[in-house]
Write a protein that holds these residues in place. Sequence first.
Motif, PDB file in Angstrom:
ATOM      1  N   HIS A 131       0.740  -1.121   0.017  1.00 18.93           N
ATOM      2  CA  HIS A 131       0.033  -0.069  -0.031  1.00 18.93           C
ATOM      3  C   HIS A 131       0.975   1.334   0.111  1.00 18.93           C
ATOM      4  O   HIS A 131       2.305   1.067   0.032  1.00 18.93           O
ATOM      5  CB  HIS A 131      -0.947  -0.013   1.366  1.00 18.93           C
ATOM      6  N   SER A 132       0.253   2.362  -0.063  1.00 23.25           N
ATOM      7  CA  SER A 132       1.074   3.668  -0.275  1.00 23.25           C
ATOM      8  C   SER A 132       2.033   3.616   1.096  1.00 23.25           C
ATOM      9  O   SER A 132       3.224   3.807   0.688  1.00 23.25           O
ATOM     10  CB  SER A 132       0.080   4.908   0.212  1.00 23.25           C
ATOM     11  N   PHE A 133       1.653   3.519   2.350  1.00 21.33           N
ATOM     12  CA  PHE A 133       2.729   3.548   3.457  1.00 21.33           C
ATOM     13  C   PHE A 133       3.521   2.479   3.422  1.00 21.33           C
ATOM     14  O   PHE A 133       4.701   2.460   4.266  1.00 21.33           O
ATOM     15  CB  PHE A 133       2.077   3.981   4.759  1.00 21.33           C
ATOM     16  N   ASP A 134       3.278   1.291   2.733  1.00 20.68           N
ATOM     17  CA  ASP A 134       4.044   0.220   2.800  1.00 20.68           C
ATOM     18  C   ASP A 134       5.431   0.550   1.980  1.00 20.68           C
ATOM     19  O   ASP A 134       6.485   0.297   2.207  1.00 20.68           O
ATOM     20  CB  ASP A 134       3.362  -0.913   2.125  1.00 20.68           C
ATOM     21  N   LEU A 135       5.040   1.280   0.847  1.00 23.11           N
ATOM     22  CA  LEU A 135       6.014   1.534  -0.031  1.00 23.11           C
ATOM     23  C   LEU A 135       6.936   2.688   0.795  1.00 23.11           C
ATOM     24  O   LEU A 135       8.105   2.545   0.815  1.00 23.11           O
ATOM     25  CB  LEU A 135       5.484   2.277  -1.185  1.00 23.11           C
ATOM     26  N   ILE A 173      13.035   2.336  15.351  1.00 16.79           N
ATOM     27  CA  ILE A 173      11.592   3.157  15.462  1.00 16.79           C
ATOM     28  C   ILE A 173      10.783   2.991  14.385  1.00 16.79           C
ATOM     29  O   ILE A 173       9.433   2.948  14.282  1.00 16.79           O
ATOM     30  CB  ILE A 173      12.104   4.790  15.647  1.00 16.79           C
ATOM     31  N   ILE A 174      11.352   3.110  13.221  1.00 14.19           N
ATOM     32  CA  ILE A 174      10.443   2.964  11.927  1.00 14.19           C
ATOM     33  C   ILE A 174       9.664   1.766  11.747  1.00 14.19           C
ATOM     34  O   ILE A 174       8.715   1.658  11.575  1.00 14.19           O
ATOM     35  CB  ILE A 174      11.338   3.220  10.746  1.00 14.19           C
ATOM     36  N   VAL A 175      10.307   0.763  12.341  1.00 12.23           N
ATOM     37  CA  VAL A 175       9.567  -0.589  12.413  1.00 12.23           C
ATOM     38  C   VAL A 175       8.441  -0.801  13.357  1.00 12.23           C
ATOM     39  O   VAL A 175       7.392  -1.097  12.935  1.00 12.23           O
ATOM     40  CB  VAL A 175      10.580  -1.792  12.776  1.00 12.23           C
ATOM     41  N   ILE A 176       8.588  -0.110  14.488  1.00 14.27           N
ATOM     42  CA  ILE A 176       7.552   0.055  15.591  1.00 14.27           C
ATOM     43  C   ILE A 176       6.470   0.942  14.927  1.00 14.27           C
ATOM     44  O   ILE A 176       5.163   0.514  15.083  1.00 14.27           O
ATOM     45  CB  ILE A 176       8.148   0.795  16.851  1.00 14.27           C
ATOM     46  N   LEU A 177       6.727   2.008  14.243  1.00 15.33           N
ATOM     47  CA  LEU A 177       5.635   2.843  13.742  1.00 15.33           C
ATOM     48  C   LEU A 177       4.808   2.279  12.691  1.00 15.33           C
ATOM     49  O   LEU A 177       3.706   2.205  12.705  1.00 15.33           O
ATOM     50  CB  LEU A 177       6.339   4.082  13.049  1.00 15.33           C
ATOM     51  N   TYR A 178       5.664   1.470  11.834  1.00 21.11           N
ATOM     52  CA  TYR A 178       5.062   0.877  10.753  1.00 21.11           C
ATOM     53  C   TYR A 178       3.993  -0.218  11.097  1.00 21.11           C
ATOM     54  O   TYR A 178       2.861  -0.547  10.888  1.00 21.11           O
ATOM     55  CB  TYR A 178       5.870  -0.055   9.926  1.00 21.11           C
ATOM     56  N   THR A 198       2.583  -0.380  14.356  1.00 18.58           N
ATOM     57  CA  THR A 198       1.297   0.430  14.689  1.00 18.58           C
ATOM     58  C   THR A 198       0.363   0.730  13.777  1.00 18.58           C
ATOM     59  O   THR A 198      -0.819   0.573  14.021  1.00 18.58           O
ATOM     60  CB  THR A 198       1.978   1.731  15.410  1.00 18.58           C
ATOM     61  N   PHE A 199       1.000   1.032  12.735  1.00 13.40           N
ATOM     62  CA  PHE A 199       0.014   1.520  11.598  1.00 13.40           C
ATOM     63  C   PHE A 199      -0.699   0.206  10.981  1.00 13.40           C
ATOM     64  O   PHE A 199      -2.040   0.420  10.866  1.00 13.40           O
ATOM     65  CB  PHE A 199       0.689   2.217  10.261  1.00 13.40           C
ATOM     66  N   ILE A 200      -0.087  -0.853  10.914  1.00 10.42           N
ATOM     67  CA  ILE A 200      -0.798  -1.756  10.525  1.00 10.42           C
ATOM     68  C   ILE A 200      -1.693  -2.307  11.438  1.00 10.42           C
ATOM     69  O   ILE A 200      -2.850  -2.861  11.076  1.00 10.42           O
ATOM     70  CB  ILE A 200       0.565  -3.002  10.359  1.00 10.42           C
TER      71      ILE A 200
END
Length: 252
Positions: A47-51, A79-84, A86-88
Motif C-alpha cells: 500500500h502507499s505507506f508500505d512503500l 523506531i520506523i519498524v515500530i511505527l509501521y 503500529t499503523f498496521i
Amino acid sequence: MNESSNTKHYSGSGEMKVETFYRPFLVFVVGYLFLRITGKKAVAEMHSFDLLYTYILTNIISMPVEAGNVGKAFTYAGIIVILYKTFIHLSTHNKLRWILYESPTVLIQNGDIKKTGLKKVRMPINQLLSQLRVKGYTDTQSIALAVMEETGSISVIPKSEYRPIQPKDLKLPVKKEYVPIPLIMDGQIVYHNLKYLQLDQSWLMKELNKTGNEVQNVILATYLEDGSLFIDNNDIQDHKNDPYYYKPGRNN
C-alpha cells in the motif's frame, strides 16, 4: 619511527578490511530481521505507506555502510519498524482503515467502462485492455465488475454467463483436492515432509532404487495421493523431432 608507523599502517589496514566486511554483513542481517519482524504484508501487498516504509527503512539501514554510525542507524530503523507495526495494527479497525488505505476504484461495472474510475487512477483505456487480456478477458461486455484494489492490482469478476463452468453447475461429484508433497527438491531430501508422512529415508531410497535414480540427480520428487513417488530428474529424453515436444529457439 618507520617500523612503528608501518605497524600502525598494517594494523589500520587490517581493521579496515575487517570493518569493510562486517559492516555490510551486519546491515544485511539486521535489515532482513526487521523485514521478517514486519511480516509478509510489507513485501506482498505494498500500500502507499508500505512503500514509504520500505523506502525509508532501506535508506536508514544502508547508512552505516558509508557513514559508519551503526548504532544510531539501527535505532532509527527500529523506531520506523515500530511505527509501521503500529499503523498496521490501526488499519485492522474498520473506521481507521478507510482513512489509512485508499478505497477500491471501480473500472468496469456490468460491461460499462467507468471513465471517472479510469481518470481517478490515471489509467488509459489501452492499459486497461492490456490488463484485462493478461487475465484472459478480451471483451469488456463479458465483465460484471473490474476493480483496481488498494494494492494497485486489478480484480475481475465475469458475468455469470461468461464465467467458467463449475462442477457444481453440472451436479458432478468432486473429490477433495490433493497437493503433492515434495520429498526431494534440487537433490536434497526434505526430511520434515518425510516425518509428517510418517515415512523414513530408507523407504525413500527404496523407491528411488526401483526407478534407478539417485538423490543428487532428482530435481523434484513428490508423494502422490496413491502413495507412489513421482520423480523428475535431470535426464533429457530424445523425442525424435516429435512436434508436441517442440522448443522455441535454435537449441531445439
